[in-house]
Design an enzyme around this catalytic site. Sequence first.
Site, PDB file in Angstrom:
ATOM      1  N   LYS A  59       0.841  -1.204   0.000  1.00 41.01           N
ATOM      2  CA  LYS A  59       0.000   0.000   0.000  1.00 41.01           C
ATOM      3  C   LYS A  59       0.875   1.252   0.000  1.00 41.01           C
ATOM      4  CE  LYS A  59      -3.767  -2.433   2.166  1.00 41.01           C
ATOM      5  NZ  LYS A  59      -4.309  -3.001   3.410  1.00 41.01           N
ATOM      6  N   GLN A 103      -5.028  -2.347   9.674  1.00 41.22           N
ATOM      7  CA  GLN A 103      -4.726  -3.594   8.974  1.00 41.22           C
ATOM      8  C   GLN A 103      -5.272  -4.791   9.768  1.00 41.22           C
ATOM      9  OE1 GLN A 103      -3.250  -3.879   5.830  1.00 41.22           O
ATOM     10  NE2 GLN A 103      -3.910  -6.008   6.057  1.00 41.22           N
ATOM     11  N   ASP A 126     -11.618   2.058   3.850  1.00 36.81           N
ATOM     12  CA  ASP A 126     -11.827   0.623   3.649  1.00 36.81           C
ATOM     13  C   ASP A 126     -13.318   0.313   3.469  1.00 36.81           C
ATOM     14  OD1 ASP A 126      -9.659  -1.035   3.385  1.00 36.81           O
ATOM     15  OD2 ASP A 126      -9.275  -1.227   5.535  1.00 36.81           O
TER      16      ASP A 126
END
Length: 298
Positions: A59, A103, A126
């Site tokens: 990322k 994460q 997200d």
Amino acid sequence: MNKFFFNTILLKGSNVSNHIRKNLTLQINELKKTYNITPKLSAILVGDNPASQLYIKSKEKAFKKMDCISETHNLPINTTESNLIELIKGLNNDNSVHGILVQLPLPKSLDSKKILHSISPEKDVDGFHPMNIGYLYQGEPKYVPCTPGGIIEILDFYDIPTERCHAVIVGRSNIVGKPMYGLLAQNLRKGNATVTMCHTGTKDLSYFTKQADLLIIAAGIPEFIKGDMISEGTHIIDVGINRVNDASEKKGYKIVGDVDFFDCFDKSASITPVPGGVGPMTITMLLSNTVTSAKNSI
Ligand code: NDP
């Protein structure tokens, strides 16, 4: 020879990703030039799970390549819930941060739901916050979870029909199956399908997969879908990323999807490869959501 053999379209995520990134570059340049804003993602990594470290690194690399900012907060495995939530609150209030990502998976000692819910819905790039899932299910998506969002882009780019089609999804996770259902079932771009969702409680999975015009599989079982489980002309989106031992590979393993690619290829009208199908889309959609958030901050 099967009549579909020469016509099967390989749905390469990298082509779609490149196309979207070109467009994002224009938007990023505009944000910088006109508003002096550089899209910024703050990622939080708890512990030292190697797969998670790898995801975070990719990322960071992708954001850097697009001249965006990605910072990672590395926290020790024994971080407390309150410390983590305090950090998230600070990022929620930091105007230079446009996207916040925790994460997953988090260590078992932490309540993932509570932590994800503490992210401001406006910075939830997200798309996992219940408010964003709610908007999606009301037919007005704001931040769409990256993998299902990327699948919609693949369907759009390759002009795969969904309207009046029967879409069958295998898997009902919060990050893939459920949002995918919400997107395909509604009258949205690349939606308006009749959708069936299958899971471990489904009796006779093949009965449903054989009916699929569009089959989306996210079960996490290597090469689970065989040729005799689909009908000719099915469009197949394989979300699975599974590592299987393979002595012939230098690394000793290879990555395969949830679909037995070679068994299904001839019968399918189109199919995503693994790797190189859905995978490249996920980070691109994270970039896209972060750029959207930066634009919303103006
Ligand atoms: P989860 O393990 O959270 O969910 C798997 C789903 O599949 C569950 O709903 C489960 O049903 C269902 N399932 C499992 N076995 C069967 C079966 N025999 N028959 C029918 N349904 C079954 O997985 P994720 O959604 O997180 O991920 C799925 C796969 O996609 C993984 O390989 C993962 O690595 C990959 N992935 C890839 C991404 C990408 O960027 N390309 C992003 C995210 C995931 P039940 O609910 O009943 O247990």
